[in-house]
Motif scaffolding. Sequence first.
Motif, PDB file in Angstrom:
ATOM      1  N   GLY A   1       8.726  83.991  17.635  1.00 13.28           N
ATOM      2  CA  GLY A   1       9.196  83.967  19.103  1.00 13.28           C
ATOM      3  C   GLY A   1       8.559  83.088  20.025  1.00 13.28           C
ATOM      4  N   ALA A   2       7.173  82.676  19.737  1.00 14.56           N
ATOM      5  CA  ALA A   2       6.384  81.977  20.513  1.00 14.56           C
ATOM      6  C   ALA A   2       6.755  80.462  20.639  1.00 14.56           C
ATOM      7  CB  ALA A   2       4.777  82.238  20.126  1.00 14.56           C
ATOM      8  N   PRO A   3       6.655  79.815  21.660  1.00 14.74           N
ATOM      9  CA  PRO A   3       6.888  78.488  21.585  1.00 14.74           C
ATOM     10  C   PRO A   3       5.726  77.762  20.865  1.00 14.74           C
ATOM     11  CG  PRO A   3       6.053  79.189  23.769  1.00 14.74           C
ATOM     12  CD  PRO A   3       6.309  80.339  23.007  1.00 14.74           C
ATOM     13  N   LEU A   4       6.184  76.510  19.888  1.00 12.74           N
ATOM     14  CA  LEU A   4       5.167  75.784  19.244  1.00 12.74           C
ATOM     15  C   LEU A   4       4.210  74.960  20.096  1.00 12.74           C
ATOM     16  CD1 LEU A   4       4.457  74.998  16.438  1.00 12.74           C
ATOM     17  CD2 LEU A   4       6.116  73.305  16.419  1.00 12.74           C
ATOM     18  N   VAL A   5       3.096  75.319  20.022  1.00 15.02           N
ATOM     19  CA  VAL A   5       2.099  74.510  20.633  1.00 15.02           C
ATOM     20  C   VAL A   5       1.176  73.873  19.958  1.00 15.02           C
ATOM     21  CG1 VAL A   5       0.102  74.599  22.433  1.00 15.02           C
ATOM     22  CG2 VAL A   5       1.997  76.303  22.758  1.00 15.02           C
ATOM     23  N   LEU A   6       1.072  72.572  19.840  1.00 16.89           N
ATOM     24  CA  LEU A   6       0.321  71.829  19.219  1.00 16.89           C
ATOM     25  C   LEU A   6      -0.897  71.107  19.973  1.00 16.89           C
ATOM     26  CD1 LEU A   6       3.021  70.115  16.765  1.00 16.89           C
ATOM     27  CD2 LEU A   6       1.548  72.038  16.486  1.00 16.89           C
ATOM     28  N   TYR A   7      -1.879  70.594  19.164  1.00 13.35           N
ATOM     29  CA  TYR A   7      -3.227  70.118  19.935  1.00 13.35           C
ATOM     30  C   TYR A   7      -3.425  68.700  19.413  1.00 13.35           C
ATOM     31  CZ  TYR A   7      -3.610  74.847  21.437  1.00 13.35           C
ATOM     32  OH  TYR A   7      -3.206  76.208  21.781  1.00 13.35           O
ATOM     33  N   PHE A   8      -3.478  67.564  20.462  1.00 14.01           N
ATOM     34  CA  PHE A   8      -3.917  66.397  20.125  1.00 14.01           C
ATOM     35  C   PHE A   8      -4.936  65.993  20.630  1.00 14.01           C
ATOM     36  CE2 PHE A   8      -2.744  61.884  21.835  1.00 14.01           C
ATOM     37  CZ  PHE A   8      -3.107  61.204  20.555  1.00 14.01           C
TER      38      PHE A   8
ATOM     39  N   VAL B   1      -3.299  68.149  25.292  1.00 14.36           N
ATOM     40  CA  VAL B   1      -4.110  66.842  24.919  1.00 14.36           C
ATOM     41  C   VAL B   1      -5.558  67.391  25.061  1.00 14.36           C
ATOM     42  CG1 VAL B   1      -4.798  64.720  25.452  1.00 14.36           C
ATOM     43  CG2 VAL B   1      -2.489  65.238  25.531  1.00 14.36           C
ATOM     44  N   ARG B   2      -6.515  67.153  24.009  1.00 11.31           N
ATOM     45  CA  ARG B   2      -7.999  67.458  24.097  1.00 11.31           C
ATOM     46  C   ARG B   2      -8.577  66.111  24.116  1.00 11.31           C
ATOM     47  NH1 ARG B   2      -8.033  72.671  19.929  1.00 11.31           N
ATOM     48  NH2 ARG B   2      -7.853  70.924  18.350  1.00 11.31           N
ATOM     49  N   ALA B   3      -8.696  65.859  25.310  1.00 14.24           N
ATOM     50  CA  ALA B   3      -9.382  64.511  25.514  1.00 14.24           C
ATOM     51  C   ALA B   3     -10.836  64.583  25.611  1.00 14.24           C
ATOM     52  CB  ALA B   3      -9.018  63.928  26.890  1.00 14.24           C
ATOM     53  N   THR B   4     -11.697  63.822  24.831  1.00 18.65           N
ATOM     54  CA  THR B   4     -12.895  64.027  24.511  1.00 18.65           C
ATOM     55  C   THR B   4     -13.578  62.679  24.388  1.00 18.65           C
ATOM     56  OG1 THR B   4     -14.657  65.044  23.033  1.00 18.65           O
ATOM     57  CG2 THR B   4     -12.719  64.210  22.083  1.00 18.65           C
ATOM     58  N   ASP B   5     -15.137  62.619  24.363  1.00 16.58           N
ATOM     59  CA  ASP B   5     -15.496  61.411  24.081  1.00 16.58           C
ATOM     60  C   ASP B   5     -15.625  61.012  22.685  1.00 16.58           C
ATOM     61  OD1 ASP B   5     -18.486  61.990  23.080  1.00 16.58           O
ATOM     62  OD2 ASP B   5     -17.970  63.703  24.632  1.00 16.58           O
ATOM     63  N   TYR B   6     -15.964  59.788  22.291  1.00 12.73           N
ATOM     64  CA  TYR B   6     -15.805  59.348  21.084  1.00 12.73           C
ATOM     65  C   TYR B   6     -16.864  60.280  19.875  1.00 12.73           C
ATOM     66  CZ  TYR B   6     -14.825  56.390  16.960  1.00 12.73           C
ATOM     67  OH  TYR B   6     -14.506  55.805  15.877  1.00 12.73           O
ATOM     68  N   ASN B   7     -18.008  60.652  20.489  1.00  7.57           N
ATOM     69  CA  ASN B   7     -18.775  61.338  19.636  1.00  7.57           C
ATOM     70  C   ASN B   7     -18.286  62.707  19.312  1.00  7.57           C
ATOM     71  OD1 ASN B   7     -20.619  59.502  19.619  1.00  7.57           O
ATOM     72  ND2 ASN B   7     -21.999  60.473  21.421  1.00  7.57           N
ATOM     73  N   ARG B   8     -17.800  63.393  20.283  1.00  5.04           N
ATOM     74  CA  ARG B   8     -17.239  64.597  19.848  1.00  5.04           C
ATOM     75  C   ARG B   8     -15.893  64.574  19.005  1.00  5.04           C
ATOM     76  NH1 ARG B   8     -21.237  65.184  22.432  1.00  5.04           N
ATOM     77  NH2 ARG B   8     -21.946  65.322  20.151  1.00  5.04           N
TER      78      ARG B   8
END
Lengths: 325, 716
Positions: free
Chosen positions: B506-513, B542-549
């Motif tokens: 019953g939980a909303p679907l949460v995805l990570y980009f 959205v999980r914004a990060t630097d290119y290394n990470r």
Amino acid sequence: MLNYIIRRVLYAIPILIGVNLLTFVLFFVVNTPDDMARMQLGIKRVTPEAIAKWKAERGYDRPLLYSAQASGAAKVTDTIFFQKSVALFAFRFGRADDGRDIAHEITTRMGPSLAIAVPVFILGLFVYLNLALLMAFFRATYVDFWGVVTCVVLMSISSLFYIIGGQFLVSKLWHLVPISGYGGGIDTFKFLALPVVVGVVSAAGANARWYRTIFLEEIGKDYVRTARAKGLSEARVLFRHVLQNAMIPILTGVVVVIPLLFLGGLITESFFGIPGLGSYTIDAINSQDFAVVRSMVFLGSVLYIVGLILTDISYTLVDPRVRLE
Amino acid sequence: MVRSLTILALALAISGCGSSAWNNPYPAREAGANVLYSAFTERPKHLDPVQSYSSNEIIFTAQIYEPPLQYHYLRRPYALIPLAAAKMPEAQYYDRKGRRLPADADPGAIAFTVYEIAIRPGVRYQPHPALARDRNGKFLYHQLGPRELARVFKLGDFPETGSRELVADDYVFQVKRLAHPRLHSPIFGLMADYIAGLKEYADTLKKAASALPKGGYLDLNRYPLEGVQAVDRYTYRIRIKGKYPQFMYWLAMPFFAPIPWEAERFYAQPGLAEKNINLDWYPVGTGPYLLSENDPNRVMVLTRNPNYHGETYPADGEPADARAGLLKDAGKPLPFIEQVVFSRDKESIPRWNKFLQGYYDASGIGSDTFDQAVQFSGQGEAAVSEAMKGRGIRLETAVALSTYYMGFNMLDPVVGGLSERARKLRQAISIAVDYEEYVSIFANGRGIPAQGPIAPGIFGYRDGKEGVNPVAYDWVDGKPRRKPIEAAKKLLAEAGYPDGIDAKTGAPLVLYFDATARSAEDKPALDWMRKQYQKLNIQLVVRATDYNRFQDKIRKGNAQIFEWGWHADYPDPENFLFLLHGPQRKVGNDGENAANYDNPEFNRLFERMKNMDNGPEREAIIDRMVAILREDAPWLWGFHPKDYALYHAWIGNVKPNKLSYNNLKYQRIDAALREERRRDWNQPLLWPALLGLAAFVASIVPAVIVYRRRERSAAK
């Protein structure tokens, strides 16, 4: 004075170690040696073996700050920090991550940086002091009022705007000088004219206003009244007496930046295509080249310390009451 | 001070005057010269062909070095033709016992493939000090002492140069250099799997190098390489393990260009590397140009190689090439341009303005200048704007052999795996994310929404109805149309997430980009992506990060959904499909399969397809593989970018070639026209500056008057 200078140089050592440590920690918080290797080796087809080889060749296969496996002093000395830092104090900058000699790059690029920084510095100082004296002369008049307003406006505008605006007006619309580039010989003038003007104008607001404040403080003093009472012209009062007595605060801001002129300007050099040290530093940051970044930060720190010592010495030259003991 | 200013003003006037315009950034002596002007933004790291792999490096190395093969400048689909080779090499197949096998032999039976490459006799190296000899034939600069070194700061400080004929041994030497322990060849790992004995050769060299004093010269000629040998002065042979047809494409890259052993011996001398005098900095080749000025901080200049062997302009191409005037120079000796000047301009604004002023002959188009440069017709055809047309500027477009995709981590418990549930979830997202809109908004229409991993122009790519991805598109009125969002919602419900809610919990679907956001400019694209998922009521974080990470997450399999791209090394479907080959997954194997997709059937078909020659059988296998991929949807197929470039009227023989970089030799410049246009476009406009000066003086006058008045009143 010699004792004083020696003492200051000795004080500089812990400062430089601290700066070096801070640069090291900040850099390696964001980048790991593996990241650096990947950046240099490219994105495609980089194997773990190639990364290990790259790190081993450059000494990045050691622990960062403390080697638990080593024994005795090697726990500290057999680390990336120690190995990379010791050479810096002998001014051996080593090689950039792309294999090129950093000292060679610094000596090559120092010329273009100075070619733009020195004229901006000298011309700027001349313009700012004169503008400030002008405003001080016309204090509490419309010239002073609009002068200050103009200074505040100039201060409020980003330096990037001056660069882009200058390129748009002078180069794109009026076709008077090249938009960017750098050349040797007599061509240098046409490439440097616009960056120098932009450099002077962009800093005019803050500097002229600051010097005006200094001059206004001096103008109210007794010796100025005495000079006027002697019948000296206002110009003579300002240029001979006020300027001379305002030298201490002026030198505080001016002499300290003289050694830093070698490092050039980060944004100006990028936009005008000047191949100086500012541009070199920006490139190194973008390409995660720790060898260059730490060398440039170290050099900047050394030059700053030299600037501070020179400032102190300059006080003794303009004010006989100052003694360095 | 006044005197100094006067001198400065005079110098400015002198440097600004002359026949060229005041804002001309080039020396006056170059006026009317047969020179091509271009820009570069990043300084090249490597010019040694064994290490160089980036596009900002190959633009130089491709003009200087000559591998055995090259791509035909005009023909499409891309075709290999001989460059330094006298003719196209033919693969010879052998079984384990060394018996010759027919050309159509079963790939499984092939133990070795031999490529025998004959090079053209009479080809000579550019003049170079490493090849200079005295009258007795002794090398002039191979025994440099401290006195000679003290006078040398750059390669041009050596007064004498020499040359010699290109021989097969130089190609053998270069293949050996792939395994050099002090060099980092990006393709060593790959080639060690194929070239017989290369891996063992690297170990031999490593041992030999460790026995040498630090920096000692490692003479590769003393160590033979089993799989690569010179047959005679002009022929050499490469032995490949098994069958690897794509090897021919590698033979068109600078990795396989010749290096004279003398150059390596010369550069290995102590003291030169400290002055940045090495092969990575000063190339030595047989190509149409040599690097005459190397200041990567400011300018790189290629000058015609006086020893160039005289290749001619191609006589055939596509049917439209003749109409476009691209065959007018057929049979004429190359190169047409005497010199190519690359100026370093890091910022896009000065670069663009210099192009408009005629100081660069060609330009890419940034998003901020796109509307100024390009307009679309009612039929959606891109053309230059009226302003550009008025200046005679023309637009050339080409679909890059690249793909930008959004990948699902197949190891992820929610979006990954080959279960029906996960597959339907990915398919639903494939429909919802509208790449037509993305290309329109964020790429100014410069791209083709992809139907699969293979880029247009590559064998196996299918156009029209049969090329459509049936999972996300319908074929309507002769063109693909994205399926309605209802179809995506239905799939999502079948996946167990009706209206974006997990039916079990019953939980909303949460995805990570996971995305590499570099600046605030990336925010609109990330917001757009959130909205696409929102259509299905899926929350996208959205999980914004630097290119290394970001890279680190991908390597460790910690990302759930990510964006990435690929530019093909060569025009073969294997170079795209291997990105989804199970054994080449990132996690555990450090391969290029970032999605960690691992479908046994796909893997089996890939192993079969990769070594096949192009033909109906291979095409059928590729069709099946692409169908599997579309069904499994490990990627949102994203789009294939289209490259737009602008050219001035005076530059001719331009045809975009997205695989070959040695194209400068074909291009031609009308220097007189350029000079005329530059003069017209850059007439100095002095009156605004004079007006400004007058205004400044006028504003000073009242102050001077007041000053004088005060002085007089003080005197009273």
